[in-house]
Structures are given as C-alpha cells and as structure tokens.
Design an enzyme around this catalytic site. Structure first.
Site, PDB file in Angstrom:
ATOM      1  N   HIS A 400     -21.351 -46.636 -71.944  1.00  0.00           N
ATOM      2  CA  HIS A 400     -21.856 -44.876 -72.271  1.00  0.00           C
ATOM      3  C   HIS A 400     -23.091 -45.004 -70.414  1.00  0.00           C
ATOM      4  CE1 HIS A 400     -26.204 -45.836 -73.211  1.00  0.00           C
ATOM      5  NE2 HIS A 400     -26.556 -46.519 -74.128  1.00  0.00           N
ATOM      6  N   LYS A 478     -30.542 -40.588 -97.634  1.00  0.00           N
ATOM      7  CA  LYS A 478     -30.789 -39.300 -97.838  1.00  0.00           C
ATOM      8  C   LYS A 478     -31.105 -37.823 -99.067  1.00  0.00           C
ATOM      9  CE  LYS A 478     -28.058 -35.565 -95.130  1.00  0.00           C
ATOM     10  NZ  LYS A 478     -26.501 -34.867 -94.374  1.00  0.00           N
ATOM     11  N   LYS A 482     -34.483 -36.641 -99.254  1.00  0.00           N
ATOM     12  CA  LYS A 482     -35.315 -35.123 -98.993  1.00  0.00           C
ATOM     13  C   LYS A 482     -35.818 -34.357-100.433  1.00  0.00           C
ATOM     14  CE  LYS A 482     -31.787 -32.789 -96.902  1.00  0.00           C
ATOM     15  NZ  LYS A 482     -30.524 -32.334 -96.973  1.00  0.00           N
ATOM     16  N   LYS A 485     -39.135 -34.858 -99.584  1.00  0.00           N
ATOM     17  CA  LYS A 485     -40.205 -34.029 -99.156  1.00  0.00           C
ATOM     18  C   LYS A 485     -40.415 -34.578 -97.606  1.00  0.00           C
ATOM     19  CE  LYS A 485     -41.572 -30.603-102.970  1.00  0.00           C
ATOM     20  NZ  LYS A 485     -40.657 -30.525-103.530  1.00  0.00           N
ATOM     21  N   ASP A 489     -35.729 -39.084 -91.422  1.00  0.00           N
ATOM     22  CA  ASP A 489     -35.192 -40.051 -90.177  1.00  0.00           C
ATOM     23  C   ASP A 489     -36.450 -40.366 -89.751  1.00  0.00           C
ATOM     24  OD1 ASP A 489     -33.535 -40.723 -87.370  1.00  0.00           O
ATOM     25  OD2 ASP A 489     -35.784 -39.859 -86.409  1.00  0.00           O
ATOM     26  N   TYR A 511     -38.610 -48.348 -79.989  1.00  0.00           N
ATOM     27  CA  TYR A 511     -37.802 -47.377 -79.160  1.00  0.00           C
ATOM     28  C   TYR A 511     -37.221 -46.221 -80.793  1.00  0.00           C
ATOM     29  CZ  TYR A 511     -34.616 -45.245 -76.380  1.00  0.00           C
ATOM     30  OH  TYR A 511     -33.630 -43.970 -75.916  1.00  0.00           O
TER      31      TYR A 511
END
Length: 696
Positions: A400, A478, A482, A485, A489, A511
């Site tokens: 990359h 996920k 959620k 709330k 990430d 990082y």
C-alpha cells in the site's frame, strides 16, 4: 478505519530532497519521457522526481465520469495546516498519561512553550509550512513527504512492515449446480477471482464506481478523494536509489490486458482478453490457469525464487534488481511484463486448514501474511496479489505505498460477495478456447543466483520471529454495542486500552487511522487513543482496589468515548496532531531557511522533537486499524515497533474479529484473552449500570 499510515515515525529516517536522474532530463531540466511510458524499456534505477511519477499517473478513468467528476483541484479542498497553538495544546494533553512525575511534566511544558513562543523557531516552521500549503500547484502539502518518508524512502522489507493481507471464506470449487464437484480446483477458483476482479476494474476504468462519502449518513457532507484508485491496476513499486517509486500502465493499453500467474516460483503471462478486446470466459481462463499448473509441475524442480528478493531490504533488492537488468535482456522483458500486468495470481503448494480450529487459522494467517516457505512465489511490489492454495483456500496481499486499505477492502468485499453468493459474472463474447499462456523466465548468472540465495536466508530470518493470534468474539457485535448508545469503533478502542492494561500493567501510545480523503490527495491522520479520559476509565475499571461506583465508571467511559469521537472528527477534518508535527519536523530537518542553530534547537538536546515523552507519545506500541469485508475472517498486518502489537479488527453485526500480530516473546495470546475479558467487563458494566438505574 484502515491500515494506511500506521508505520511508526520512530522507524523512519528523514531523507533530503530526492534528485531527478539525469537520464530523464533535457539540458533545460524538463522531463523528456514519462517513467510510466517507457514501453519495453526499464524505468530508471535512480529515483525520479516525486511529481513526475506520482502526479502524472496514467489513468483510463474519464475525468468527467461519476467517479471523478467531483474530484480535483477545483472540487476538493486542500489539506489545512492546523494552528500551532492548537496542536501543541493537544500534544501536551496526549502526553499527560505518559508523564512519570512533576519534573518531567515541567520539562515538557517548558519545551512546548519555547517551541510555541512568538517569533521562535516553531513559529518560523509554522510559517514555512503554511507557505508550502499555499504554493501554486501544491494540491496537498503533506503528500510528497508522506509518500517518500513513510513508504518509498523506507528501506526495510515491505513484508511485515508495509503489506497487509485478507483471508476469505472458502470459495466454490466449481460452477453452481455442478454434479460431483471436486474437493478442490485452484484453477477454477483463480479464474473466478480473475473474472470478478475484472468486473470491478471495469467500474474503475469506465468511472462508474460510486465515490465514497465522507459521511454515509449525510451525503451533503461531500465525497472522498478517489485518486488512489488509479494505482489499483497495472501498477508496480520499483526498487531504486535513494528511494523507491511506482509506475503505472493505462488500464486500456492493449499491451496491458493480462495478468501474471506465479507457480513454483515461475511466472506466466496470461491474457484476459482476446485480440478484439473481449474478455475470456471463466471456463477459458480456468483452462489457461490449469495449463500454468501443468507446465510448472512438469518442470523437474521449482525455479529459483527470484520473487523473494522483492521481500527483502530495499537497498539489497535495488542492487540485485540492477544486476538482473544489466545481465540479460530476458530479465528486462520479464520484469516489464510483471510491471505492466493488471495483478498477480499466486498458486501455492501449501494446503492450509483454517477451518479446523483457531490455531490452524492463526497458522494460515502467518503464512498468508508472510508467504512462509513460499515467499518467493510472489512479487511483493505489486499492489494486488491473490493467493490460491492447492486445496482451494484463498487470500489477498496488498502493497500500500500508493493505495491505502479502504480501496482494496472495497474491491475484495465486492469480489467475495459476488463469488460466495453465486452471482453470475458478466457474459463474454470471446472464444471459449483457452488464452495462450507465455512463460516469463529469468536468466540468472552466478551473481544473481547468489543474490537469490542470500535473499532466501534474509527473508526466512526476517519473518521467523513473528506470530499471529486470533479471536472471533461472539457474545455481541456492532448491533449489541449500538444498543448501549455508543460508537462501535470507540467501544472497541476502549477494549484495546483495557486489554493492554490487563496484559502489561501500564498504558501505551495507541494509533488509530482516520481518513483525510475529504481533501485533495488525502490519505490518513492519526487518532491518538490514549488520553487522560481513557486512562482514568481503564484504571477505575481494572484496578481491584478502585472504589469508584458503577455509575461513575460509566461516566468515565462516556467521557473517554466522547473525547475519542472529538479526536476522530478533528483528525478527519485535517486538524490532527501527528501529520502536522511530521510536516514541521520535515522542514526542521531539510529547510535551507533554518540555521544550524535553529535546527538543533528543535531536533536535539532540549528541543521539542527530542523530548522523551513526545517521542513516546508517537511510538505506537498499539497500532490499530479497522476495515470491513463481510467474508474475510482473516485480516492483518504487522506491529510497527519492537515489542508492539498490531491490532487489525473488524466489527461484524454480531461478532468482534481481532488479530494480534507481534514478535515472539510478546504476550499476544494473553492479549487475546484479555481482549475477550475486557469485552465481557465492559458489557457487564453497562448491564450493572442498567440494573442499578432500574432500582432507583
């Protein structure tokens, strides 16, 4: 978000401005020949000017197409330069969790004040950087230095240090509804990959690919820079001195309508379109790949692994490459064929068993990541290589330097969904007869054979110390996060902070990559995850002697999450800390407008950039990055500092996927266990808080 840019500045060396080789210049200094348009002639062995190879990249994508029409100088803004006082304030705050005592804190504050004083060296560097930003024709003040220093001037092997990998769910081994399908048919798998990848390539070439959005929930927030897609196909990194560069062939060039297959260290040219430009069918490509398999297996021995030299120290590869070029026209022809090829298919002899258990999946991860004993059956300088194993398992390797992880993740998500859902590939009017394969041999004299032998030893020693550890945490993903709330990430980033503290008993600079593709030529910025808020939360949760209440722990968690979200927005908007510091440091090291005394004032002794806490705050002992491919249970890349951990992760709807890459001796297996423990602890904290609130 993505792998891009996670290579630690501590492992970089600042190089002066790179010279343009005389062979590409006229007496007036103007470039005579593009490094991209040399036909069968070799590109130079010295580094061309950055602008000449990076900004003049050939592309068949129409500039007024859907993909590019909102791109370019008159559409996307330039990357801003943050205010110096803002960056220094954020830097001080990010260093706070790493300060050991009040004396160290006072020294840091003194250095920050000295650097930021009006009329001082820091202010001078800031003015130089702002002037650089505003220069006519400069689309992105960071782009050249980042390309050169983070990638092309970096001389260690791209394997482990730069390249990344994906491993996929098992592909079909025969067409749908095939009676008695074979247990494994690597030729069919390869053909399926080729044909589906070409569909995505066609979207790019015709400009039909929808640009990515800065905020998918708010299309009015604008589109991202799509420049890096120009480097996806028919490109190659070139070893050179003093730094590498990349070259590219237009996708519609009649001489570039083929891919290269590697088998038993031999390389073969395989057309994917006939003389009329019509793509061959899956069955025709399968026949051609099968011919490659039979031809390579018909040879008495595997060929010397010339490809392994692309995976060693870049200076040694550049030296060996120069000798290959000078010693034989056959080598030149083979190298140019590899350069021009759309991509590589690497057919390996290994038969990994990733679905037998976690340990087997970890072993496959390392083999996919490093090539293992078949590291010479690669060309590590190509942006895209798909690996097809003898038993039909599949993975992908990305280099990359010019293209970050999100474009290749999007490509591979497209590819795996099409293949695994059984969607038919586009029809073809080309002949069903197999395209003619052509061997791409190397002629090796005694010097080249010694280069290969030395490279085999170096490569084996380079990859040996690394391990991969893995989990697919299944309690929630996920959707479960959620319901709390919370940003999924941000939640995962707190899990990493908890797990590191549980494993090592201390915090560390961490990082996370944020995209800056809302700007011209945008790539990445750092989100610094370790903050006073995150450390306060982790200690309250982990410390057994903590008397902090459940409600207060949850409040500390919310504060850490809020700060993470704020820092992510700042980084994505071009107001992060690390690229700004990088730009200032580059000017301090290279600008002729600084005196030697001014240079020493900031780079040495009591200078800000020499401060041990500042250095530690940018030494990524945890390096994290997320992409999402639905059918890629294996994803990874390497740690960026000695003793550090690389944490590639995916947040699935109902699962959390994590790999830990590290050197042997680093407790990666313990980190995995502590990640799972942290995931339980954090969800249990929320459940306990809910119960307490219900009783109020």
């Amino acid at each position: 978000m993505l792998r891009a840019g996670v290579l630690c500045p501590a492992r970089r060396h600042l190089h002066p401005a790179l010279p343009v080789p005389k062979r590409l210049l006229s007496t007036s200094g103007r470039v005579l020949v593009s490094v991209h348009q040399l036909g069968d002639k070799m590109p130079p062995l010295q580094t061309p000017a950055w602008h000449d190879w990076r900004m003049n990249v050939p592309s068949a994508t129409p500039p007024d197409s859907r993909m590019l029409r909102n791109q370019g100088e008159d559409k996307l803004p330039r990357l801003p330069v943050p205010k110096l006082e803002d960056t220094l304030a954020r830097l001080e705050r990010s260093c706070e969790p790493l300060v050991q005592d009040s004396a160290q804190r006072k020294k840091l504050q003194s250095k920050l004040q000295a650097f930021g004083r009006p009329g001082g060296v820091g202010a001078k560097l800031q003015q130089l950087l702002e002037r650089k930003r505003d220069e006519p024709g400069v689309r992105n003040w960071l782009a050249r230095d980042w390309d050169e220093q983070a990638y092309m001037a970096y001389r260690d092997s791209v394997v482990v240090n730069v390249s990344y990998y994906f491993g996929f769910d098992r592909f079909p081994q025969a067409p749908a509804k095939t009676a008695n399908p074979p247990a494994a048919d690597p030729a069919f798998v390869a053909a399926s990959i080729v044909k589906t990848a070409l569909e995505f390539r066609r979207l790019v070439v015709k400009g039909l690919l929808e640009p990515e959005l800065n905020n998918p929930r708010n299309p009015n927030d604008g589109e991202q820079c799509m420049e890096s897609y120009k480097w996806m196909w028919n490109a190659c990194r070139i070893p050179a001195s003093p730094a590498d560069y990349a070259i590219k062939t237009r996708e519609d060039d009649p001489a570039a309508q083929y891919f290269v297959v590697a088998k038993r260290n031999r390389f073969y040219h395989v057309p994917f379109a006939d003389a009329n430009g019509e793509e061959y069918s899956v069955d025709a490509i399968r026949k051609a790949v099968q011919q490659v398999i039979e031809a390579a297996e018909g040879e008495r021995d595997a060929a010397p692994p010339v490809g392994i030299m692309t995976g060693i120290h870049r200076d040694r590869w550049a030296e060996a490459h120069g000798h290959l070029v000078s010693s034989s026209p056959t080598n030149v022809a083979t190298l140019r064929s590899i350069h021009h090829a759309a991509f590589l298919i690497c057919l390996d002899e290994a038969e990994p068993q990733p679905w037998s258990g976690t340990r087997e999946l970890e072993q496959w991860s390392k083999v996919l990541w490093t090539g293992g004993p078949e590291g010479g059956n690669r060309w590590w300088d190509k942006p895209l290589q798909w690996i097809v194993y003898r038993n039909g398992e599949v993975g992908c390797i990305g280099e990359h330097s010019c293209m970050d992880g999100t474009p290749t993740a999007r490509l591979n998500d497209f590819l795996t969904k099409r293949i695994l859902t059984g969607e038919p590939v586009s029809s073809s009017s080309a002949s069903s007869a197999a395209p003619a394969i052509k061997p791409l041999p190397f002629e090796l004299d005694s010097t080249s054979r010694q280069h290969v032998a030395d490279a085999e030893k170096e490569f084996a020693a380079h990859i040996e110390p690394y391990d991969v550890h893995y989990t697919m945490y299944k309690r929630y993903g996920k959707e479960g996060i959620k319901k709390m709330k919370t940003s999924p990430d941000g939640w995962c980033q707190m899990l990493f902070q908890i797990a590191y503290y549980l494993t090592f008993g201390r915090p560390c600079a961490t990082y996370e990559a944020a995209q800056t593709r809302r700007f011209q030529l945008g790539r990445t910025e750092t989100v610094r995850i370790l903050t006073p808020e995150s450390l306060a939360f982790v200690r309250a949760l982990v410390d057994p002697s903590s008397s902090v209440s459940t409600a207060d722990k949850l409040a500390l968690f919310r504060a850490a999450i809020a700060h993470h979200g704020k820092d992510m927005k700042l980084a994505s908007s071009g107001s992060g800390i690390d690229r700004h510091l990088f730009g200032l440091k580059m000017l301090a090291a290279t600008s002729s407008e600084l005196t030697d005394a001014e240079r020493k004032e900031v780079l040495e002794g009591d200078g800000l950039f020499a401060d041990p806490v500042v250095k530690e705050s940018g030494t990524w002992r945890m390096s994290t990055s997320q992409v999402y491919i639905r059918h890629a249970p294996v994803y990874g890349w390497g740690p960026v500092v000695e003793g550090g951990v690389g944490l590639p992760y995916m947040i699935h709807p109902h699962e959390l996927q994590l790999s830990v890459s590290c050197q042997r001796g680093v407790p990666g297996a313990d980190f995995i266990k502590n990640f799972e423990r942290a995931a339980d602890m954090l969800m249990d904290l929320h459940a306990e808080a809910s119960r307490e609130q219900a009783h109020v």
